[in-house]
Design a protein around this motif. Structure first.
Motif, PDB file in Angstrom:
ATOM      1  N   GLY A   1       5.792 191.088  41.843  1.00  0.00           N
ATOM      2  CA  GLY A   1       4.512 191.771  41.964  1.00  0.00           C
ATOM      3  C   GLY A   1       3.442 191.283  41.025  1.00  0.00           C
ATOM      4  N   VAL A   2       3.626 190.095  40.416  1.00  0.00           N
ATOM      5  CA  VAL A   2       2.610 189.550  39.518  1.00  0.00           C
ATOM      6  C   VAL A   2       1.396 189.127  40.332  1.00  0.00           C
ATOM      7  CG1 VAL A   2       2.051 187.695  37.899  1.00  0.00           C
ATOM      8  CG2 VAL A   2       4.307 188.775  37.827  1.00  0.00           C
ATOM      9  N   GLY A   3       0.243 189.646  39.968  1.00  0.00           N
ATOM     10  CA  GLY A   3      -0.982 189.312  40.677  1.00  0.00           C
ATOM     11  C   GLY A   3      -2.186 189.910  39.986  1.00  0.00           C
ATOM     12  N   TYR A   4      -3.366 189.492  40.367  1.00  0.00           N
ATOM     13  CA  TYR A   4      -4.588 189.970  39.733  1.00  0.00           C
ATOM     14  C   TYR A   4      -4.867 191.440  40.029  1.00  0.00           C
ATOM     15  CZ  TYR A   4      -5.486 185.074  38.741  1.00  0.00           C
ATOM     16  OH  TYR A   4      -5.388 183.790  38.281  1.00  0.00           O
ATOM     17  N   GLU A   5      -4.235 191.968  41.070  1.00  0.00           N
ATOM     18  CA  GLU A   5      -4.420 193.376  41.394  1.00  0.00           C
ATOM     19  C   GLU A   5      -3.727 194.298  40.396  1.00  0.00           C
ATOM     20  OE1 GLU A   5      -4.407 190.714  44.946  1.00  0.00           O
ATOM     21  OE2 GLU A   5      -2.981 191.119  43.321  1.00  0.00           O
ATOM     22  N   THR A   6      -2.703 193.758  39.704  1.00  0.00           N
ATOM     23  CA  THR A   6      -1.875 194.599  38.829  1.00  0.00           C
ATOM     24  C   THR A   6      -1.760 194.095  37.395  1.00  0.00           C
ATOM     25  OG1 THR A   6       0.069 193.383  39.610  1.00  0.00           O
ATOM     26  CG2 THR A   6      -0.456 195.446  40.743  1.00  0.00           C
ATOM     27  N   HIS A   7      -2.159 192.851  37.129  1.00  0.00           N
ATOM     28  CA  HIS A   7      -1.969 192.257  35.807  1.00  0.00           C
ATOM     29  C   HIS A   7      -3.274 191.629  35.313  1.00  0.00           C
ATOM     30  CE1 HIS A   7       2.143 192.597  37.316  1.00  0.00           C
ATOM     31  NE2 HIS A   7       2.592 192.390  36.093  1.00  0.00           N
ATOM     32  N   ASP A   8      -3.337 191.403  34.002  1.00  0.00           N
ATOM     33  CA  ASP A   8      -4.518 190.781  33.417  1.00  0.00           C
ATOM     34  C   ASP A   8      -4.541 189.280  33.714  1.00  0.00           C
ATOM     35  OD1 ASP A   8      -3.570 189.126  30.862  1.00  0.00           O
ATOM     36  OD2 ASP A   8      -2.352 190.952  30.966  1.00  0.00           O
ATOM     37  N   PRO A   9      -5.723 188.637  33.631  1.00  0.00           N
ATOM     38  CA  PRO A   9      -5.845 187.231  34.009  1.00  0.00           C
ATOM     39  C   PRO A   9      -4.963 186.277  33.201  1.00  0.00           C
ATOM     40  CG  PRO A   9      -8.010 188.235  33.854  1.00  0.00           C
ATOM     41  CD  PRO A   9      -7.040 189.238  33.313  1.00  0.00           C
ATOM     42  N   VAL A  10      -4.774 186.547  31.905  1.00  0.00           N
ATOM     43  CA  VAL A  10      -3.960 185.649  31.088  1.00  0.00           C
ATOM     44  C   VAL A  10      -2.505 185.695  31.536  1.00  0.00           C
ATOM     45  CG1 VAL A  10      -3.102 185.214  28.752  1.00  0.00           C
ATOM     46  CG2 VAL A  10      -5.521 185.724  29.111  1.00  0.00           C
ATOM     47  N   THR A  11      -1.991 186.893  31.806  1.00  0.00           N
ATOM     48  CA  THR A  11      -0.610 187.031  32.272  1.00  0.00           C
ATOM     49  C   THR A  11      -0.416 186.339  33.607  1.00  0.00           C
ATOM     50  OG1 THR A  11      -0.326 189.136  31.119  1.00  0.00           O
ATOM     51  CG2 THR A  11       1.173 188.687  32.955  1.00  0.00           C
TER      52      THR A  11
ATOM     53  N   LYS B   1       0.764 179.795  37.055  1.00  0.00           N
ATOM     54  CA  LYS B   1       0.439 178.389  36.825  1.00  0.00           C
ATOM     55  C   LYS B   1       1.416 177.725  35.855  1.00  0.00           C
ATOM     56  CE  LYS B   1      -4.472 178.456  38.005  1.00  0.00           C
ATOM     57  NZ  LYS B   1      -5.841 178.087  37.589  1.00  0.00           N
ATOM     58  N   THR B   2       1.483 178.267  34.623  1.00  0.00           N
ATOM     59  CA  THR B   2       2.313 177.614  33.604  1.00  0.00           C
ATOM     60  C   THR B   2       3.790 177.664  33.959  1.00  0.00           C
ATOM     61  OG1 THR B   2       0.686 178.231  31.928  1.00  0.00           O
ATOM     62  CG2 THR B   2       2.851 177.532  31.157  1.00  0.00           C
ATOM     63  N   VAL B   3       4.289 178.830  34.330  1.00  0.00           N
ATOM     64  CA  VAL B   3       5.709 178.939  34.665  1.00  0.00           C
ATOM     65  C   VAL B   3       6.024 178.134  35.927  1.00  0.00           C
ATOM     66  CG1 VAL B   3       7.579 180.514  35.283  1.00  0.00           C
ATOM     67  CG2 VAL B   3       5.939 181.168  33.507  1.00  0.00           C
ATOM     68  N   ALA B   4       5.109 178.127  36.891  1.00  0.00           N
ATOM     69  CA  ALA B   4       5.305 177.304  38.089  1.00  0.00           C
ATOM     70  C   ALA B   4       5.395 175.827  37.720  1.00  0.00           C
ATOM     71  CB  ALA B   4       4.175 177.539  39.079  1.00  0.00           C
ATOM     72  N   LEU B   5       4.569 175.398  36.768  1.00  0.00           N
ATOM     73  CA  LEU B   5       4.640 174.011  36.301  1.00  0.00           C
ATOM     74  C   LEU B   5       5.978 173.739  35.623  1.00  0.00           C
ATOM     75  CD1 LEU B   5       3.319 171.252  35.781  1.00  0.00           C
ATOM     76  CD2 LEU B   5       2.338 172.220  33.685  1.00  0.00           C
ATOM     77  N   GLN B   6       6.449 174.667  34.801  1.00  0.00           N
ATOM     78  CA  GLN B   6       7.762 174.513  34.163  1.00  0.00           C
ATOM     79  C   GLN B   6       8.872 174.399  35.209  1.00  0.00           C
ATOM     80  OE1 GLN B   6       7.761 178.019  31.703  1.00  0.00           O
ATOM     81  NE2 GLN B   6       6.543 177.083  30.076  1.00  0.00           N
ATOM     82  N   GLN B   7       8.775 175.175  36.269  1.00  0.00           N
ATOM     83  CA  GLN B   7       9.757 175.100  37.346  1.00  0.00           C
ATOM     84  C   GLN B   7       9.736 173.735  38.021  1.00  0.00           C
ATOM     85  OE1 GLN B   7       8.501 178.400  39.760  1.00  0.00           O
ATOM     86  NE2 GLN B   7       9.578 179.942  38.531  1.00  0.00           N
TER      87      GLN B   7
ATOM     88  N   ILE C   1       4.855 176.982  44.254  1.00  0.00           N
ATOM     89  CA  ILE C   1       4.492 178.395  44.098  1.00  0.00           C
ATOM     90  C   ILE C   1       5.600 179.082  43.304  1.00  0.00           C
ATOM     91  CG2 ILE C   1       4.065 180.572  45.312  1.00  0.00           C
ATOM     92  CD1 ILE C   1       3.101 178.923  47.711  1.00  0.00           C
ATOM     93  N   ASN C   2       5.227 179.890  42.331  1.00  0.00           N
ATOM     94  CA  ASN C   2       6.223 180.667  41.580  1.00  0.00           C
ATOM     95  C   ASN C   2       6.602 181.894  42.422  1.00  0.00           C
ATOM     96  OD1 ASN C   2       7.847 182.066  39.844  1.00  0.00           O
ATOM     97  ND2 ASN C   2       6.424 182.040  38.111  1.00  0.00           N
ATOM     98  N   GLU C   3       7.512 181.679  43.346  1.00  0.00           N
ATOM     99  CA  GLU C   3       7.919 182.739  44.276  1.00  0.00           C
ATOM    100  C   GLU C   3       8.559 183.908  43.543  1.00  0.00           C
ATOM    101  OE1 GLU C   3       7.104 182.602  47.317  1.00  0.00           O
ATOM    102  OE2 GLU C   3       6.972 180.502  47.954  1.00  0.00           O
ATOM    103  N   GLU C   4       9.260 183.617  42.455  1.00  0.00           N
ATOM    104  CA  GLU C   4       9.953 184.676  41.704  1.00  0.00           C
ATOM    105  C   GLU C   4       8.949 185.651  41.096  1.00  0.00           C
ATOM    106  OE1 GLU C   4      11.324 186.753  38.244  1.00  0.00           O
ATOM    107  OE2 GLU C   4      10.033 184.970  38.108  1.00  0.00           O
TER     108      GLU C   4
END
Length: 268
Positions: free
Chosen positions: A93-103, A109-115, A85-88
């Motif tokens: 506050g990154v989430g679908y309630e506040t950000h667009d789906p691509v972000t 997903k992508t940054v969590a994979l990089q981690q 999980i990308n805890e950072e």
């Protein structure tokens, strides 16, 4: 030999080639139909065991049914399961309630994979992508290199003529994506699920006149009209449907070339 058996044989060959070639391998697992076929093929390739860790990128927006399936499958297959999980990003506050789906897809997903790549130092990832699923994925190779940042240069891929599988050189800190299902179609996947009796999550089967063709995060994944409640009925439906497989995946349609932009940055 049937077409399905030929696909199976090639996939097993690719899995074994990857295991022979790379020292540290991880296998992302979305818990969807394709990645469950990949689990099954890995078991066949390695005499009933999966000899590398299986990675689930948990966005915290999973369907409850998928989490139940994850717990069952871990025990059933004896998986070396890693949940990332990308805890950072969540703390920001990154989430679908506040950000667009691509972000959100990129961050969770992508940054969590990089981690996960940085933490476990994998030099190869075995993925379940297919060419027919999306035009961007059609540009992939069986052995596809990524940069040290996990990025994909889709304009510069190694040639693979006449099914000669080139093993590209790995850059410092980079990795290679191994794609054993690249030549499979959605129809092939379901035929194989039927033939092998592969367990899959129940969301793929119709309820109240709808079912999921492709499953991602709960807020941005929508079912399509369907009455197919068995594997046989799904296969029959696929023979005549004109609905695209990823029609219910909102991040694909958020902006022009959204999937290509996500995959260039390292998205699966």
């Amino acid at each position: 030999m049937s077409n399905l058996s030929k696909l199976e044989s090639q996939s097993i060959f690719l899995l074994r080639e990857a295991y022979r070639t790379f020292r540290r391998i991880g296998m992302p697992w979305s818990m969807g139909k394709d990645s469950n076929v990949l689990l099954w093929l890995a078991q066949k390739a390695f005499c009933g065991r999966i000899p590398f860790p299986v990675l689930h990128i948990d966005t915290t927006y999973e369907f409850p049914e998928m989490l139940e399936f994850r717990a069952w499958a871990q025990k059933h297959y004896g998986l070396q399961l890693i949940v990332k999980i990308n805890e950072e990003a969540i703390a920001r506050g990154v989430g679908y309630e506040t950000h667009d789906p691509v972000t959100v897809t990129h961050e969770l997903k992508t940054v969590a994979l990089q981690q996960a790549l940085a933490e476990y130092q994998w030099d190869a990832l075995i993925t379940g992508i297919r060419r027919d699923e999306d035009p961007t994925r059609a540009k992939e190779r069986y052995f596809s290199p990524r940069s040290s940042e996990g990025e994909w240069n889709y304009k510069d891929q190694p040639p693979e003529f006449w099914n000669q599988f080139a093993l590209p050189p790995k850059g410092a800190g980079g990795h290679v994506r191994v794609q054993p299902l690249l030549d499979w179609t959605e129809y092939d996947v379901w035929l194989y699920i039927r033939r092998e009796k592969i367990p899959i999550p129940p969301l793929y089967f119709a309820r109240n006149g709808k079912r999921f063709r492709s499953i991602g995060c709960r807020p941005i994944t929508h079912p399509v009209p369907s009455t197919a409640s068995t594997v046989d009925e799904i296969i029959a439906e696929l023979y005549s449907t004109r609905t695209p497989e990823r029609a219910g995946r909102a991040q694909d349609h958020h902006e022009r070339n959204a999937m290509q932009k996500l995959r260039a940055k390292g998205f699966l």
